[in-house]
Write a protein that holds these residues in place. Structure first.
Motif, PDB file in Angstrom:
ATOM      1  N   MET A   1       0.879  -1.172   0.000  1.00 14.80           N
ATOM      2  CA  MET A   1       0.000   0.000   0.000  1.00 14.80           C
ATOM      3  C   MET A   1       0.919   1.225   0.000  1.00 14.80           C
ATOM      4  SD  MET A   1      -2.893  -1.101   2.810  1.00 14.80           S
ATOM      5  CE  MET A   1      -1.677  -1.051   4.122  1.00 14.80           C
ATOM      6  N   VAL A   2       0.661   2.159  -0.906  1.00 17.74           N
ATOM      7  CA  VAL A   2       1.508   3.347  -1.011  1.00 17.74           C
ATOM      8  C   VAL A   2       0.640   4.578  -1.183  1.00 17.74           C
ATOM      9  CG1 VAL A   2       3.432   2.067  -2.029  1.00 17.74           C
ATOM     10  CG2 VAL A   2       1.734   3.103  -3.521  1.00 17.74           C
ATOM     11  N   ARG A   3       1.254   5.737  -0.993  1.00 20.71           N
ATOM     12  CA  ARG A   3       0.618   7.028  -1.294  1.00 20.71           C
ATOM     13  C   ARG A   3       1.494   7.746  -2.313  1.00 20.71           C
ATOM     14  NH1 ARG A   3      -3.505   8.467   2.105  1.00 20.71           N
ATOM     15  NH2 ARG A   3      -3.712   7.223   4.001  1.00 20.71           N
ATOM     16  N   LEU A   4       0.890   8.174  -3.383  1.00 17.32           N
ATOM     17  CA  LEU A   4       1.633   8.801  -4.471  1.00 17.32           C
ATOM     18  C   LEU A   4       1.399  10.300  -4.502  1.00 17.32           C
ATOM     19  CD1 LEU A   4       1.030   6.346  -7.458  1.00 17.32           C
ATOM     20  CD2 LEU A   4       3.000   6.443  -5.932  1.00 17.32           C
ATOM     21  N   GLU A   5       2.451  11.019  -4.841  1.00 16.18           N
ATOM     22  CA  GLU A   5       2.324  12.441  -5.137  1.00 16.18           C
ATOM     23  C   GLU A   5       2.182  12.611  -6.648  1.00 16.18           C
ATOM     24  OE1 GLU A   5       1.913  14.670  -2.907  1.00 16.18           O
ATOM     25  OE2 GLU A   5       2.264  13.264  -1.248  1.00 16.18           O
ATOM     26  N   GLN A   6       1.638  13.734  -7.044  1.00 12.02           N
ATOM     27  CA  GLN A   6       1.385  14.001  -8.461  1.00 12.02           C
ATOM     28  C   GLN A   6       2.639  13.827  -9.308  1.00 12.02           C
ATOM     29  OE1 GLN A   6      -1.133  14.630 -10.351  1.00 12.02           O
ATOM     30  NE2 GLN A   6       0.015  15.161 -12.194  1.00 12.02           N
ATOM     31  N   GLN A   7       3.775  14.306  -8.811  1.00 14.68           N
ATOM     32  CA  GLN A   7       4.990  14.265  -9.614  1.00 14.68           C
ATOM     33  C   GLN A   7       5.541  12.854  -9.792  1.00 14.68           C
ATOM     34  OE1 GLN A   7       4.470  16.025  -6.918  1.00 14.68           O
ATOM     35  NE2 GLN A   7       6.142  15.912  -5.425  1.00 14.68           N
ATOM     36  N   GLN A   8       5.050  11.883  -9.026  1.00 18.58           N
ATOM     37  CA  GLN A   8       5.511  10.501  -9.164  1.00 18.58           C
ATOM     38  C   GLN A   8       4.806   9.763 -10.308  1.00 18.58           C
ATOM     39  OE1 GLN A   8       4.937   9.866  -4.625  1.00 18.58           O
ATOM     40  NE2 GLN A   8       6.421   8.317  -5.244  1.00 18.58           N
ATOM     41  N   ILE A   9       3.720  10.340 -10.827  1.00 16.29           N
ATOM     42  CA  ILE A   9       2.949   9.685 -11.883  1.00 16.29           C
ATOM     43  C   ILE A   9       3.468  10.136 -13.237  1.00 16.29           C
ATOM     44  CG2 ILE A   9       0.650   9.369 -12.864  1.00 16.29           C
ATOM     45  CD1 ILE A   9      -0.503   9.932 -10.109  1.00 16.29           C
ATOM     46  N   VAL A  10       3.752   9.166 -14.118  1.00 16.55           N
ATOM     47  CA  VAL A  10       4.259   9.483 -15.453  1.00 16.55           C
ATOM     48  C   VAL A  10       3.301   8.921 -16.495  1.00 16.55           C
ATOM     49  CG1 VAL A  10       6.659   9.522 -14.716  1.00 16.55           C
ATOM     50  CG2 VAL A  10       5.671   7.376 -15.527  1.00 16.55           C
ATOM     51  N   GLN A  11       3.302   9.576 -17.660  1.00 12.72           N
ATOM     52  CA  GLN A  11       2.465   9.150 -18.781  1.00 12.72           C
ATOM     53  C   GLN A  11       3.323   8.350 -19.743  1.00 12.72           C
ATOM     54  OE1 GLN A  11      -0.769  10.255 -18.915  1.00 12.72           O
ATOM     55  NE2 GLN A  11      -1.306   9.092 -20.747  1.00 12.72           N
ATOM     56  N   LEU A  12       2.881   7.127 -20.076  1.00  8.15           N
ATOM     57  CA  LEU A  12       3.646   6.272 -20.973  1.00  8.15           C
ATOM     58  C   LEU A  12       2.687   5.459 -21.827  1.00  8.15           C
ATOM     59  CD1 LEU A  12       6.551   5.334 -21.688  1.00  8.15           C
ATOM     60  CD2 LEU A  12       6.254   3.490 -20.034  1.00  8.15           C
ATOM     61  N   GLU A  13       2.814   5.594 -23.141  1.00  9.39           N
ATOM     62  CA  GLU A  13       1.960   4.856 -24.070  1.00  9.39           C
ATOM     63  C   GLU A  13       0.468   5.032 -23.763  1.00  9.39           C
ATOM     64  OE1 GLU A  13       2.797   3.318 -26.739  1.00  9.39           O
ATOM     65  OE2 GLU A  13       4.956   3.490 -26.564  1.00  9.39           O
ATOM     66  N   GLY A  14       0.082   6.224 -23.424  1.00 10.20           N
ATOM     67  CA  GLY A  14      -1.329   6.498 -23.185  1.00 10.20           C
ATOM     68  C   GLY A  14      -1.841   6.011 -21.846  1.00 10.20           C
ATOM     69  N   ARG A  15      -0.951   5.522 -21.003  1.00  7.93           N
ATOM     70  CA  ARG A  15      -1.365   5.038 -19.687  1.00  7.93           C
ATOM     71  C   ARG A  15      -0.518   5.706 -18.615  1.00  7.93           C
ATOM     72  NH1 ARG A  15      -1.229  -1.468 -21.086  1.00  7.93           N
ATOM     73  NH2 ARG A  15      -2.707  -1.402 -22.833  1.00  7.93           N
ATOM     74  N   GLN A  16      -1.042   5.697 -17.409  1.00  8.74           N
ATOM     75  CA  GLN A  16      -0.314   6.298 -16.292  1.00  8.74           C
ATOM     76  C   GLN A  16       0.399   5.208 -15.496  1.00  8.74           C
ATOM     77  OE1 GLN A  16      -3.837   8.542 -14.849  1.00  8.74           O
ATOM     78  NE2 GLN A  16      -2.410  10.233 -14.682  1.00  8.74           N
ATOM     79  N   HIS A  17       1.643   5.505 -15.117  1.00  7.30           N
ATOM     80  CA  HIS A  17       2.466   4.554 -14.383  1.00  7.30           C
ATOM     81  C   HIS A  17       3.187   5.271 -13.249  1.00  7.30           C
ATOM     82  CE1 HIS A  17       2.009   2.742 -18.375  1.00  7.30           C
ATOM     83  NE2 HIS A  17       2.302   1.566 -17.834  1.00  7.30           N
ATOM     84  N   PHE A  18       3.791   4.465 -12.371  1.00 10.03           N
ATOM     85  CA  PHE A  18       4.737   4.996 -11.394  1.00 10.03           C
ATOM     86  C   PHE A  18       5.779   3.912 -11.137  1.00 10.03           C
ATOM     87  CE2 PHE A  18       1.862   2.611  -8.800  1.00 10.03           C
ATOM     88  CZ  PHE A  18       2.592   2.174  -7.696  1.00 10.03           C
ATOM     89  N   TRP A  19       6.907   4.335 -10.607  1.00  8.38           N
ATOM     90  CA  TRP A  19       7.985   3.389 -10.337  1.00  8.38           C
ATOM     91  C   TRP A  19       7.825   2.813  -8.941  1.00  8.38           C
ATOM     92  CZ3 TRP A  19      11.458   1.227 -13.460  1.00  8.38           C
ATOM     93  CH2 TRP A  19      11.698   1.830 -14.688  1.00  8.38           C
ATOM     94  N   HIS A  20       7.944   1.484  -8.861  1.00  9.23           N
ATOM     95  CA  HIS A  20       7.913   0.828  -7.550  1.00  9.23           C
ATOM     96  C   HIS A  20       8.915  -0.316  -7.562  1.00  9.23           C
ATOM     97  CE1 HIS A  20       6.390  -0.790  -3.772  1.00  9.23           C
ATOM     98  NE2 HIS A  20       6.349  -1.984  -4.341  1.00  9.23           N
ATOM     99  N   GLU A  21       9.943  -0.194  -6.721  1.00  9.36           N
ATOM    100  CA  GLU A  21      10.978  -1.220  -6.616  1.00  9.36           C
ATOM    101  C   GLU A  21      11.504  -1.614  -8.002  1.00  9.36           C
ATOM    102  OE1 GLU A  21       9.423  -4.445  -4.320  1.00  9.36           O
ATOM    103  OE2 GLU A  21       9.420  -3.314  -2.434  1.00  9.36           O
ATOM    104  N   ASN A  22      11.881  -0.584  -8.758  1.00  7.81           N
ATOM    105  CA  ASN A  22      12.482  -0.752 -10.084  1.00  7.81           C
ATOM    106  C   ASN A  22      11.540  -1.387 -11.108  1.00  7.81           C
ATOM    107  OD1 ASN A  22      15.008   0.308  -9.192  1.00  7.81           O
ATOM    108  ND2 ASN A  22      15.522  -1.699  -8.321  1.00  7.81           N
ATOM    109  N   ARG A  23      10.252  -1.238 -10.895  1.00  6.90           N
ATOM    110  CA  ARG A  23       9.275  -1.747 -11.855  1.00  6.90           C
ATOM    111  C   ARG A  23       8.289  -0.654 -12.219  1.00  6.90           C
ATOM    112  NH1 ARG A  23       6.481  -7.265 -10.049  1.00  6.90           N
ATOM    113  NH2 ARG A  23       5.576  -6.975 -12.122  1.00  6.90           N
TER     114      ARG A  23
END
Length: 763
Positions: free
Chosen positions: A506-528
């Motif tokens: 379970m995590v809490r994300l800030e806006q700047q942690q969310i990235v746009q990639l191939e039309g989808r939103q992602h974030f990095w977690h443990e190098n994934r």
């Protein structure tokens, strides 16, 4: 039905029950004797089991059962007396005799089925007799005595057998045995036990609603104290004033009555607290007792498994034995029943794929006999099963070749896969490393079925291996399906529960942690890279505003996939009493059951496997909603959204930071195709794009935007190194509203242009 028929039916049922119990004793003992033929304890136990079955069959009138049990007993007695040493042929025949005795008990007096058994029984009796005579030549001239007529009153079985005539059936899915204070065996239907557990669970939940009432009484007591102090202060003030005597008397009377009320309230609160404590203890004890009545030892699911491992090994030319630790570990009956199939799959897999032939084992410095170890234990409210073998492990190079042959990935990617990622392919549907189909393997059915069954139990399975040394499967399932430890979250302003067994983090994300990639939103977690999906969109709920200290995200796992579900609020972890949904509803999408929270609030328990399937369909549709909540500032003002499309990381980041500094909400895309996917999936107030980009250039992107009925009014700004007039005109002709050359680019020029096109960052 006549009394005689009733008597016969009752005796046959008793014989069936005894056959089930005694053949388990025989199977277990014979497997030990195969490794240690002189084991006195097991020789005695097997002889006694055969002797008991012989006498029981004689009483019921099952003559063929008497014949088989008699020659089995002779063979075992000879082994006890040292006249013969049990060999594999003896064990095979005795195990076959055990199977036939069990079958005779199941068939009973059914003449048609008995006739079908007759030939098999006669052949087996001859085989057992031949083995006995060959091993004990002194008896070569005397054949075993004929089958005696049934029912002599002095049958020694009744006196000699150490087992009672009524034996508890070990695998009765419809009836559960229980004992009263005097040790009598009672038979209670499973439905009644389920109903008892359901009622006790509801009582436990209902009683927990007393706590809010207790808290309210405590607040009332504090309010009384505050009122008493206020009256005391009022009295002090009135003593210095000219308040008449009647008012003074009324004030004193009010103080006195309030004091009496406060004293009574204190007494009642103490009594209520005592009642609440005692009631909570009793309802918890009632629920625990009802739950315990459904619990069975883990050994119940193992009946016949050691025998299956031994027989399968022999059919494959291998020597294998099963060692079990933790047989007494208590598990819910329903869990045990559903564990049988995946355990059988894993055991057969270990014998077929894991354990090598005796020649291979010896050549590698191992004992000729392979060992499969199964360990059961409790851990953190879960049943943990560890099933390992000392075989050859997994040939990773051969696994890579199988993946490549099935075109499941490119050769370059396969070469880079870690061991954990490679092993995950073994759990894919239809995947098998066997080239040819056999009776045991090669059909692509096995580990995928195991994964599916364990997930249906709200559990997990993972694999470890050491090449040349063996493999280990670790299964975790709940001890009971009646309760589930869950994370309760808020989605669409309603409570939902997600079983903890399927939650990675379970995590809490800030806006700047969310990235746009191939039309989808992602974030990095443990190098994934983890894809983000709004839980409200999956469940078709209207999303409410989320907490202001980050976006709550639940990471759920599905095989080797990891998804991030955004929710509105973490409510907390709860142990929930599972309440099945009404059967008339059928299968409710994404939901497995219901429950009640401590305060009586209903909550739906999500079916994570079903949920992951819904996620796959949603990703395939490309119609993903934006999941972050920072498009609104304090006071509900909406932040305008800008999409920046540029293949240059430097330019892209510079524009993003400039726009963020002015309060705009910014998403980025790495080329025209990525930008087009983003525009179709989300809503934006402005598009800023480069011209020269791979896959799709800016001119093509702008042209697509202007041809789309939903996007044709979207303001578009082109920012390009090309500053010739013909380039500028080409961009404007395609449909751009503003053209800015990067050569003359500076911070204020970009921000001024954005201000002209869409105004301030907030509406």
């Amino acid at each position: 039905m006549t009394p005689d028929q009733m008597r016969d039916a009752s005796l046959l049922e008793l014989f069936r029950m005894e056959a089930e119990a005694q053949t388990q004793v025989l199977d277990a003992g014979l497997l030990v004797l195969e490794r240690d033929p002189t084991h006195a304890g097991q020789l005695e136990a097997c002889m006694r089991a055969a002797h008991s079955l012989k006498g029981a069959a004689r009483i019921v009138g099952l003559d063929e059962g008497v014949s088989i049990a008699h020659v089995m007993e002779d063979l075992l007695v000879a082994a006890q007396e040292g006249l013969l040493r049990l060999q594999s042929d003896h064990i095979d025949a005795l195990l076959q005799g055990s199977d036939v005795l069990l079958r005779i008990g199941q068939v009973g007096l059914n003449s048609e089925q008995q006739n079908q058994l007759s030939e098999q029984v006669a052949s087996l009796v001859v085989r057992l007799q031949a083995l006995f005579v060959a091993a004990v030549p002194a008896f070569a001239q005397s054949s075993p005595p004929p089958v005696p007529p049934p029912a002599p009153a002095e049958e020694p079985m009744v006196q000699d057998s150490p087992e009672p005539a009524v034996v508890e059936p070990s695998q009765d899915s419809t009836l559960e045995p229980a004992t009263d204070a005097r040790g009598r065996v009672l038979r209670v239907s499973a439905e009644r036990l389920d109903h008892l557990l359901d009622m006790s669970g509801k009582s436990l939940v209902e009683f927990q609603r007393i706590k809010p009432l207790s808290d309210s009484l405590a607040r009332l007591k504090r309010l009384h104290s505050t009122t008493r102090r206020a009256l005391d202060s009022l009295r002090e003030v009135t003593l210095e004033s000219s308040l008449d005597a009647q008012a003074q008397a009324l004030l004193s009377e009010s103080r006195g009555l309030l004091g009496e009320c406060q004293q009574m309230l204190t007494q009642h609160i103490e009594a209520f607290d005592e009642f609440a404590w005692q009631g909570e203890q009793r309802t918890q004890a009632l629920y625990d007792a009802a739950l315990t009545s459904r619990m069975r030892p883990f050994a119940d699911v193992l009946a016949g498994q050691a025998r299956m491992v031994r027989d399968l090994g022999r059919s494959l030319g291998k020597q294998v034995r099963l060692e079990v630790e933790g047989e007494g570990t208590q598990v819910d009956r329903d869990v045990l029943e559903r564990l049988e199939s995946p355990l059988t799959h894993l055991l057969r897999n270990a014998v077929d794929h894991g354990i090598q032939s005796p020649e291979q084992r010896v050549s590698h410095g191992k004992a000729a006999e392979g060992v499969i170890k199964l360990r059961a234990r409790h851990h953190a409210g879960m049943l943990v099963l560890e099933l390992g073998d000392d075989g050859g492990g997994v040939d990773l190079q051969r696994l890579r070749e199988s993946i490549r042959a099935r075109k499941l990935s490119t050769a370059e990617t396969i070469a880079k896969l870690s061991e954990e990622e490679l092993l995950a392919f073994l759990f894919l549907p239809g995947f098998s490393m066997r080239e040819q189909v056999t009776e045991v393997s090669g059909r692509g059915v096995g580990l995928d079925a195991v994964m599916h069954e364990i997930r249906q139990l709200r559990g997990s399975v993972r694999m470890q291996q050491q090449t040349g040394q063996g493999s280990l499967f670790i299964l975790e399932v709940p001890l009971t399906l009646s309760v589930v430890r869950s994370l309760v979250v808020e989605i669409g302003a309603e409570a939902y529960a997600i079983p903890l067994a399927h939650i990675e983090h379970m995590v809490r994300l800030e806006q700047q942690q969310i990235v746009q990639l191939e039309g989808r939103q992602h974030f990095w977690h443990e190098n994934r890279h983890v894809g983000l999906i709004a839980a409200s969109q999956l469940l078709q709920k209207t999303e409410a505003r989320v907490e202001q200290d980050g976006i709550p995200v639940v990471l759920i796992n599905d095989r080797d996939m990891l998804y991030g579900l955004t929710v509105e609020r973490f409510i907390g972890e709860r142990t929930l009493v599972v309440m099945p949904l009404d059967a008339r509803l059928g299968k409710v999408r994404d939901v497995s059951a219901g429950a009640l929270l401590d305060d009586g609030t209903p909550v739906l328990i999500l079916d994570v496997e079903d949920l992951c399937s819904s996620i796959g369909k949603l990703l395939g549709s490309g119609n993903l909603q934006r999941v972050d909540s920072r498009d609104r500032q304090a006071g509900g003002r909406v932040r305008k959204r800008v999409l920046v499309v540029d293949d240059s990381l430097t330019v892209r980041e510079l524009e993003r930071k400039l726009l963020l500094s002015r309060g705009y909400d910014v998403a980025v895309a790495v080329d025209g195709m990525d930008g087009w996917n983003a525009l179709r999936a989300e809503s934006f107030d402005l598009l800023i794009t480069d011209i020269d980009m791979p896959r799709m250039d800016g001119i093509e992107l702008v042209s697509l935007v202007r041809r789309d009925s939903r996007l044709q009014s979207l303001p578009v700004m082109v920012v390009s190194y090309k500053d010739r007039e013909e380039d500028r005109q080409r961009g404007l002709d395609a449909g751009a509203d503003y053209y800015l050359a990067k050569a003359s680019f500076h911070d204020e020029a970009l921000l001024d242009a954005v201000q002209v096109l869409i105004g301030d960052a907030q509406e």
